[in-house]
Scaffold this active site. Structure first.
Site, PDB file in Angstrom:
ATOM      1  N   CYS A 114       0.814  -1.229   0.000  1.00  0.00           N
ATOM      2  CA  CYS A 114       0.000   0.000   0.000  1.00  0.00           C
ATOM      3  C   CYS A 114       0.842   1.271   0.000  1.00  0.00           C
ATOM      4  O   CYS A 114       0.330   2.364  -0.216  1.00  0.00           O
ATOM      5  CB  CYS A 114      -0.951  -0.010   1.186  1.00  0.00           C
ATOM      6  SG  CYS A 114      -1.872  -1.535   1.305  1.00  0.00           S
ATOM      7  N   HIS A 250      -3.205   6.701   2.806  1.00  0.00           N
ATOM      8  CA  HIS A 250      -3.702   5.463   2.196  1.00  0.00           C
ATOM      9  C   HIS A 250      -5.047   5.137   2.845  1.00  0.00           C
ATOM     10  O   HIS A 250      -5.212   5.231   4.055  1.00  0.00           O
ATOM     11  CB  HIS A 250      -2.691   4.330   2.433  1.00  0.00           C
ATOM     12  CG  HIS A 250      -3.252   2.978   2.200  1.00  0.00           C
ATOM     13  ND1 HIS A 250      -3.919   2.653   1.047  1.00  0.00           N
ATOM     14  CD2 HIS A 250      -3.267   1.860   2.985  1.00  0.00           C
ATOM     15  CE1 HIS A 250      -4.317   1.387   1.117  1.00  0.00           C
ATOM     16  NE2 HIS A 250      -3.936   0.895   2.293  1.00  0.00           N
ATOM     17  N   ASN A 280     -10.398  -0.389   0.227  1.00  0.00           N
ATOM     18  CA  ASN A 280      -8.931  -0.327   0.246  1.00  0.00           C
ATOM     19  C   ASN A 280      -8.391  -0.860  -1.093  1.00  0.00           C
ATOM     20  O   ASN A 280      -8.545  -2.037  -1.388  1.00  0.00           O
ATOM     21  CB  ASN A 280      -8.438  -1.178   1.419  1.00  0.00           C
ATOM     22  CG  ASN A 280      -6.923  -1.196   1.555  1.00  0.00           C
ATOM     23  OD1 ASN A 280      -6.202  -0.839   0.633  1.00  0.00           O
ATOM     24  ND2 ASN A 280      -6.439  -1.632   2.702  1.00  0.00           N
TER      25      ASN A 280
HETATM   26  O1  UT7 Z   1      -3.951  -1.726   3.439  1.00  0.00           O
HETATM   27  C1  UT7 Z   1      -3.408  -2.562   4.399  1.00  0.00           C
HETATM   28  C2  UT7 Z   1      -3.648  -1.994   5.711  1.00  0.00           C
HETATM   29  N1  UT7 Z   1      -4.819  -2.595   6.321  1.00  0.00           N
HETATM   30  C3  UT7 Z   1      -5.350  -2.025   7.383  1.00  0.00           C
HETATM   31  O2  UT7 Z   1      -4.907  -0.970   7.787  1.00  0.00           O
HETATM   32  C4  UT7 Z   1      -6.470  -2.727   8.122  1.00  0.00           C
HETATM   33  C5  UT7 Z   1      -6.338  -2.446   9.607  1.00  0.00           C
HETATM   34  N2  UT7 Z   1      -7.336  -3.123  10.435  1.00  0.00           N
HETATM   35  C6  UT7 Z   1      -8.636  -2.793  10.414  1.00  0.00           C
HETATM   36  O3  UT7 Z   1      -9.038  -1.943   9.652  1.00  0.00           O
HETATM   37  C7  UT7 Z   1      -9.563  -3.438  11.423  1.00  0.00           C
HETATM   38  O4  UT7 Z   1      -8.807  -4.163  12.357  1.00  0.00           O
HETATM   39  C8  UT7 Z   1     -10.611  -4.395  10.761  1.00  0.00           C
HETATM   40  C9  UT7 Z   1     -11.619  -3.572   9.963  1.00  0.00           C
HETATM   41  C10 UT7 Z   1      -9.903  -5.384   9.852  1.00  0.00           C
HETATM   42  C11 UT7 Z   1     -11.367  -5.149  11.846  1.00  0.00           C
HETATM   43  O5  UT7 Z   1     -11.959  -4.251  12.765  1.00  0.00           O
HETATM   44  P1  UT7 Z   1     -11.973  -4.614  14.327  1.00  0.00           P
HETATM   45  O6  UT7 Z   1     -12.715  -3.550  15.009  1.00  0.00           O
HETATM   46  O7  UT7 Z   1     -10.531  -4.816  14.714  1.00  0.00           O
HETATM   47  O8  UT7 Z   1     -12.833  -5.939  14.347  1.00  0.00           O
HETATM   48  P2  UT7 Z   1     -12.457  -7.372  14.942  1.00  0.00           P
HETATM   49  O9  UT7 Z   1     -11.431  -8.026  14.094  1.00  0.00           O
HETATM   50  O10 UT7 Z   1     -12.159  -7.205  16.378  1.00  0.00           O
HETATM   51  O11 UT7 Z   1     -13.807  -8.142  14.801  1.00  0.00           O
HETATM   52  C12 UT7 Z   1     -14.875  -7.869  15.679  1.00  0.00           C
HETATM   53  C13 UT7 Z   1     -16.008  -8.806  15.396  1.00  0.00           C
HETATM   54  C14 UT7 Z   1     -15.645 -10.293  15.450  1.00  0.00           C
HETATM   55  O12 UT7 Z   1     -16.742 -10.967  16.069  1.00  0.00           O
HETATM   56  P3  UT7 Z   1     -16.674 -11.420  17.617  1.00  0.00           P
HETATM   57  O13 UT7 Z   1     -15.516 -12.371  17.672  1.00  0.00           O
HETATM   58  O14 UT7 Z   1     -16.437 -10.166  18.391  1.00  0.00           O
HETATM   59  O15 UT7 Z   1     -18.008 -12.035  17.838  1.00  0.00           O
HETATM   60  C15 UT7 Z   1     -15.598 -10.693  13.998  1.00  0.00           C
HETATM   61  O16 UT7 Z   1     -15.918 -12.051  13.795  1.00  0.00           O
HETATM   62  O17 UT7 Z   1     -16.550  -8.577  14.094  1.00  0.00           O
HETATM   63  C16 UT7 Z   1     -16.667  -9.819  13.396  1.00  0.00           C
HETATM   64  N3  UT7 Z   1     -16.465  -9.583  11.965  1.00  0.00           N
HETATM   65  C17 UT7 Z   1     -17.471  -9.313  11.125  1.00  0.00           C
HETATM   66  N4  UT7 Z   1     -18.798  -9.231  11.298  1.00  0.00           N
HETATM   67  C18 UT7 Z   1     -19.537  -8.940  10.210  1.00  0.00           C
HETATM   68  C19 UT7 Z   1     -15.291  -9.532  11.304  1.00  0.00           C
HETATM   69  N5  UT7 Z   1     -15.522  -9.261  10.013  1.00  0.00           N
HETATM   70  C20 UT7 Z   1     -16.860  -9.122   9.870  1.00  0.00           C
HETATM   71  C21 UT7 Z   1     -17.694  -8.805   8.778  1.00  0.00           C
HETATM   72  N6  UT7 Z   1     -19.016  -8.734   9.001  1.00  0.00           N
HETATM   73  N7  UT7 Z   1     -17.213  -8.591   7.547  1.00  0.00           N
END
Ligand code: UT7
Length: 325
Positions: A114, A250, A280
């Site tokens: 990225c 980004h 993204n």
């Molecule tokens: O370009 C490369 C750089 N990339 C980035 O900068 C990405 C950086 N990271 C992020 O943007 C965030 O960490 C994410 C958007 C990937 C995730 O957000 P989060 O607030 O860290 O969510 P999480 O991983 O803690 O997930 C929370 C919950 C989980 O459920 P439980 O275990 O709390 O019940 C996941 O299973 O959200 C659930 N979940 C979803 N639910 C519905 C994860 N993905 C989804 C989804 N739809 N697509």
């Protein structure tokens, strides 16, 4: 001539636009979750368009806006993690598709994920400064939809396809005032697209070939590297936050940008954000953002803009530009 000017910017997209509601019919997700956690509403997804196809569209757009003759281009650099094949590079294919096959052009791809466009711009600027080039076509171009795992809701909803291009030309005035590009090994495998097609006589690759990401760790790396990059570039250039018209990060997650804005006490309105429309797009997100800012008349002659990238590698970097129209 002792400077390098950004003479034109452009973008290219696949035809199909997919909103969050449509994704609900393929995977266990919701528009609400995606919007609240990331700010994404739509993304463009290839229905057959290749990285070359959208790179070509972005290039034509940038060339038209720069009002240059095609034959002026003597350098093509494509930043991509999703080339159409190992070789030829997208850049060489693009040289041919643009009709520059019999011209003296240096063309190659780079992979800095990225941060790719920041790296590519830095290389082009240094080649122009070193009199190796007079006019460069620099792109970030990705078809990420071919490497994401469409069964993994943690990652597949986050990415989109797209290409952004810029024409960098030698000039009396200087647009690219300062650039920095850094890396460190991703030892804990925070962000990977695993190798493809490694099946030789003695070893078989049974790895998952898809993109995998530790979202929480990348989130922390992203916020700290943007903050570091902005502070570093301002310190080195002697400018203050208030001198900068726009910060163009980004586009990975709206919440990352919001956290940075709060921590650095910069009004959020000074960060250009279009993740809602494109998701993204890795190396393409910064040049696509610049192209959209140009189309919306947001940038004027003399404006200072900071571009900030971060991503797989791990890589990060920034460019301070002064818009010259
Ligand atoms: O370009 C490369 C750089 N990339 C980035 O900068 C990405 C950086 N990271 C992020 O943007 C965030 O960490 C994410 C958007 C990937 C995730 O957000 P989060 O607030 O860290 O969510 P999480 O991983 O803690 O997930 C929370 C919950 C989980 O459920 P439980 O275990 O709390 O019940 C996941 O299973 O959200 C659930 N979940 C979803 N639910 C519905 C994860 N993905 C989804 C989804 N739809 N697509």
């Amino acid at each position: 001539m002792s400077g390098v000017k950004i003479a034109g910017v452009g973008k290219g997209l696949p035809k199909k636009r997919v909103n969050n509601f449509e994704l609900e019919s393929y995977i266990d997700t919701s528009d609400r979750w995606i919007q609240e956690r990331t700010g994404i509403k739509n993304r463009y997804i290839s229905t057959g368009e290749t990285t070359l196809d959208i790179a070509y569209e972005a290039s034509k757009d940038a060339i038209n806006k720069a009002k240059i003759k095609l034959e002026e281009i003597d350098l093509i650099i494509v930043a991509t993690v999703t080339p159409d094949c190992f070789t030829p590079s997208v850049a060489c294919l693009l040289q041919g598709k643009l009709g520059l096959g019999d011209k003296k052009v240096m063309a190659f791809d780079i992979n800095a994920a990225c941060t790719g466009f920041i790296y590519a711009m830095k290389i082009a600027k240094e080649l122009i400064d070193g009199k190796q080039s007079k006019c460069a076509l620099v792109l970030g171009a990705e078809i990420l939809s071919k490497v994401v795992n469409w069964k993994d809701r943690n990652t597949c909803v986050l990415f989109g396809d797209g290409a952004g291009a810029a024409i960098l030309k030698e000039s009396e005035e200087e647009s690219i005032l300062y650039s920095m590009a850094y890396s460190k090994p991703d030892e804990k495998e925070f962000l990977h697209i695993n190798s493809i097609g490694v099946n030789n006589l003695f070893c078989k690759n049974e790895n998952d070939t898809h993109l995998t990401m530790n979202g929480k760790e990348v989130f922390k790396f992203a916020t700290s590297s943007i903050k570091y990059s902005i502070k570093d570039i301002l310190e080195k250039s002697g400018l203050n936050i208030d001198d900068i018209k726009y910060f163009v990060p980004h586009q990975a997650n709206y919440r990352i940008i919001k956290n940075v804005a709060v921590d650095l006490k910069i009004d959020e309105s000074r960060f250009f954000i279009n993740i809602d429309e494109y998701a993204n797009t890795s190396s393409a997100s910064i040049p696509m953002a610049l192209s959209e800012m140009y189309e919306r008349n947001l940038i004027s002659n003399g404006d200072y803009i900071v571009l900030v990238g971060f991503g797989g590698g791990l890589t990060w970097g920034a460019s301070l530009i002064r818009w010259v129209s």
